[in-house]
Design an enzyme around this catalytic site. Structure first.
Site, PDB file in Angstrom:
ATOM      1  N   LYS A 268       6.443  -1.812   2.052  1.00  0.00           N
ATOM      2  CA  LYS A 268       5.238  -1.221   2.656  1.00  0.00           C
ATOM      3  C   LYS A 268       4.092  -2.219   2.487  1.00  0.00           C
ATOM      4  O   LYS A 268       3.211  -2.072   1.619  1.00  0.00           O
ATOM      5  CB  LYS A 268       4.937   0.140   2.014  1.00  0.00           C
ATOM      6  CG  LYS A 268       4.085   1.017   2.901  1.00  0.00           C
ATOM      7  CD  LYS A 268       4.236   2.477   2.550  1.00  0.00           C
ATOM      8  CE  LYS A 268       3.249   3.375   3.251  1.00  0.00           C
ATOM      9  NZ  LYS A 268       3.309   3.355   4.707  1.00  0.00           N
TER      10      LYS A 268
ATOM     11  N   GLU B 112      12.060   2.782  14.149  1.00  0.00           N
ATOM     12  CA  GLU B 112      11.083   3.749  13.626  1.00  0.00           C
ATOM     13  C   GLU B 112       9.787   3.583  14.408  1.00  0.00           C
ATOM     14  O   GLU B 112       9.675   2.699  15.259  1.00  0.00           O
ATOM     15  CB  GLU B 112      10.847   3.511  12.134  1.00  0.00           C
ATOM     16  CG  GLU B 112      10.245   2.152  11.828  1.00  0.00           C
ATOM     17  CD  GLU B 112       9.950   1.927  10.340  1.00  0.00           C
ATOM     18  OE1 GLU B 112       9.852   2.903   9.586  1.00  0.00           O
ATOM     19  OE2 GLU B 112       9.802   0.745   9.973  1.00  0.00           O
TER      20      GLU B 112
ATOM     21  N   LEU C  24      11.167   1.491   7.057  1.00  0.00           N
ATOM     22  CA  LEU C  24      10.632   1.918   5.771  1.00  0.00           C
ATOM     23  C   LEU C  24      11.404   3.175   5.354  1.00  0.00           C
ATOM     24  O   LEU C  24      11.612   4.071   6.191  1.00  0.00           O
ATOM     25  CB  LEU C  24       9.143   2.251   5.911  1.00  0.00           C
ATOM     26  CG  LEU C  24       8.451   2.614   4.606  1.00  0.00           C
ATOM     27  CD1 LEU C  24       8.172   1.361   3.777  1.00  0.00           C
ATOM     28  CD2 LEU C  24       7.155   3.368   4.864  1.00  0.00           C
TER      29      LEU C  24
ATOM     30  N   TYR D 276       0.834  -1.203   0.000  1.00  0.00           N
ATOM     31  CA  TYR D 276       0.000   0.000   0.000  1.00  0.00           C
ATOM     32  C   TYR D 276       0.865   1.247   0.000  1.00  0.00           C
ATOM     33  O   TYR D 276       2.081   1.179   0.209  1.00  0.00           O
ATOM     34  CB  TYR D 276      -0.968  -0.012   1.195  1.00  0.00           C
ATOM     35  CG  TYR D 276      -0.344   0.358   2.524  1.00  0.00           C
ATOM     36  CD1 TYR D 276       0.462  -0.527   3.221  1.00  0.00           C
ATOM     37  CD2 TYR D 276      -0.546   1.624   3.071  1.00  0.00           C
ATOM     38  CE1 TYR D 276       1.040  -0.172   4.424  1.00  0.00           C
ATOM     39  CE2 TYR D 276       0.026   1.987   4.283  1.00  0.00           C
ATOM     40  CZ  TYR D 276       0.827   1.084   4.957  1.00  0.00           C
ATOM     41  OH  TYR D 276       1.402   1.447   6.143  1.00  0.00           O
TER      42      TYR D 276
HETATM   43  N1  PDD Z   1       2.929   5.340   7.227  1.00  0.00           N
HETATM   44  N2  PDD Z   1       7.527   3.959   8.802  1.00  0.00           N
HETATM   45  C1  PDD Z   1       6.382   3.270   8.754  1.00  0.00           C
HETATM   46  C2  PDD Z   1       6.324   1.924   9.413  1.00  0.00           C
HETATM   47  C3  PDD Z   1       5.255   3.793   8.082  1.00  0.00           C
HETATM   48  O1  PDD Z   1       4.115   3.081   8.028  1.00  0.00           O
HETATM   49  C4  PDD Z   1       5.336   5.078   7.505  1.00  0.00           C
HETATM   50  C5  PDD Z   1       4.183   5.693   6.767  1.00  0.00           C
HETATM   51  C6  PDD Z   1       6.562   5.780   7.603  1.00  0.00           C
HETATM   52  C7  PDD Z   1       6.751   7.137   6.983  1.00  0.00           C
HETATM   53  O2  PDD Z   1       6.812   7.050   5.587  1.00  0.00           O
HETATM   54  P1  PDD Z   1       6.316   8.242   4.661  1.00  0.00           P
HETATM   55  O3  PDD Z   1       7.048   9.450   5.062  1.00  0.00           O
HETATM   56  O4  PDD Z   1       6.668   7.804   3.295  1.00  0.00           O
HETATM   57  O5  PDD Z   1       4.824   8.391   4.861  1.00  0.00           O
HETATM   58  C8  PDD Z   1       7.639   5.188   8.245  1.00  0.00           C
HETATM   59  C9  PDD Z   1       1.751   5.689   6.465  1.00  0.00           C
HETATM   60  C10 PDD Z   1       1.524   7.143   6.357  1.00  0.00           C
HETATM   61  C11 PDD Z   1       0.562   4.931   7.005  1.00  0.00           C
HETATM   62  O6  PDD Z   1       0.723   3.752   7.276  1.00  0.00           O
HETATM   63  O7  PDD Z   1      -0.524   5.481   7.122  1.00  0.00           O
END
Ligand code: PDD
Length: 330
Positions: A197, A229, A253, A82
């Site tokens: 992801k 993270e 991620l 996703y």
């Molecule tokens: N989450 N780490 C994890 C485990 C994440 O699920 C996310 C993003 C990030 C940050 O990545 P980015 O800057 O590309 O959004 C780091 C999304 C927003 C979610 O699951 O809703």
């Protein structure tokens, strides 16, 4: 028909305008708030749920008309990938980076046959169809290995992937961005391909719920004594003016926001390093923050009940927030 109001931003904005004029010594605050206020879109009066248009397997349809098969491998196994992309005033932010990461996730999971190239047109279409061209919104894309009788190994090559794209109005967290949030630290019980992801997010869901029950906004994972993270964010610490974040390995991620923040550090002359942060050193940090598409740059002011620095967002965080706000409004 019952109308539901899903997004109102004006009340919060007004409250902050009053607070900022009272605190003249903190001019950065006025800057950040100014950028946020400029970014405030008109209130979106969301339409009836039946009218929400989504994209599902080649068609635009009212959300309630979408029927996902109980054999879908996303439903049965969490077998899919996703993305979440923010749109600011109808413009997608860093879409190319999100689509490239989606391609990487699909390749790593060996899910073929989805046309990622078409997604930006679909996204633009959804913004128009849902009347979100002038407001803030969050786009959700999910691609699974498709529907097939339950069997752990992949179905035959004829099974098309399931593609779902939806957009919802997004309410910015002005108060949290300004005051900061609390986090808790939890053991990282995830697999070792956190760079993908993947839809399967049980450890993240459990950690996030634990944070909520502790009155915290995020749970941040610790693996072998190292901060990796958050459950849905990346993590940064500032040690003696230098921003430090976990290297881009399979344990995190590669966040798009994290990439933007490192670029901003470069541009603003803020020293940074991609290296591991040991849990035992965390209290030496002057500032902590979490980063993500919907979280943006969020100051962390409390960890497991102890206070970070003076308990307020620090100067590096605020400089980055201000530059980020300018970037999304450019
Ligand atoms: N989450 N780490 C994890 C485990 C994440 O699920 C996310 C993003 C990030 C940050 O990545 P980015 O800057 O590309 O959004 C780091 C999304 C927003 C979610 O699951 O809703």
């Amino acid at each position: 028909m019952q109308l539901r109001l899903l997004l109102t931003t004006n009340g919060a904005d007004d409250r902050y305008a009053v607070e900022s004029s009272a605190g003249s010594a903190r001019s950065w605050k006025a800057d950040v708030i100014g950028a946020w206020r400029r970014s405030s879109r008109p209130t979106h009066r969301f339409r009836d749920k039946l009218d929400v248009i989504v994209y599902f397997n080649g068609q635009f349809a009212p959300k309630d008309d979408v029927k996902v098969s109980p054999d879908d491998r996303g439903f049965l196994f969490g077998d899919g990938a996703y993305e979440v992309i923010r749109s600011y005033g109808g413009r997608l932010f860093k879409a190319k980076e999100h689509f490239e990461r989606l391609q990487r996730s699909l390749k790593a999971l060996r899910i073929d046959g989805a046309s990622v190239e078409r997604l930006s047109d679909i996204a633009r279409d959804l913004i128009q169809r849902n009347d979100l061209g002038t407001t803030d919104a969050a786009l959700y894309i999910q691609i699974t290995r498709g529907a097939a009788p339950r069997n752990h190994a992949f179905p035959d090559g004829q099974t098309p992937p399931t593609v779902y794209v939806a957009i919802t109005p997004f309410q910015p967290s002005h108060q949290k961005w300004e005051r900061g949030i609390k986090i808790i630290l939890v053991p990282d019980r995830r697999w070792t391909r956190c760079d993908i992801k993947a839809v399967a997010l049980l450890p993240n869901v459990m950690a996030s719920q634990q944070a909520k029950e502790c009155g915290a906004a995020e749970a941040v994972f610790v693996r072998d004594g190292v901060i990796t993270e958050g459950s849905h964010t990346n993590f940064c610490a500032v040690f003696e003016g230098q921003l430090v974040t976990h290297p881009r390995t399979h344990h995190i991620l590669a966040g798009v926001t994290r990439g933007v923040v490192l670029e901003l550090c470069e541009k603003l002359g803020i020293p940074y390093q991609e290296s591991v942060i040991h849990q035992e050193r965390l209290r030496e940090a002057s500032e902590l923050m979490i980063l993500g598409t919907t979280t943006e740059i969020m100051p962390v002011v409390q960890v497991d009940g102890w206070q970070v620095g003076d308990g307020k967002p620090g100067p590096v965080t605020v400089r980055l927030q201000r530059a980020f706000a300018e970037l999304v409004n450019a």
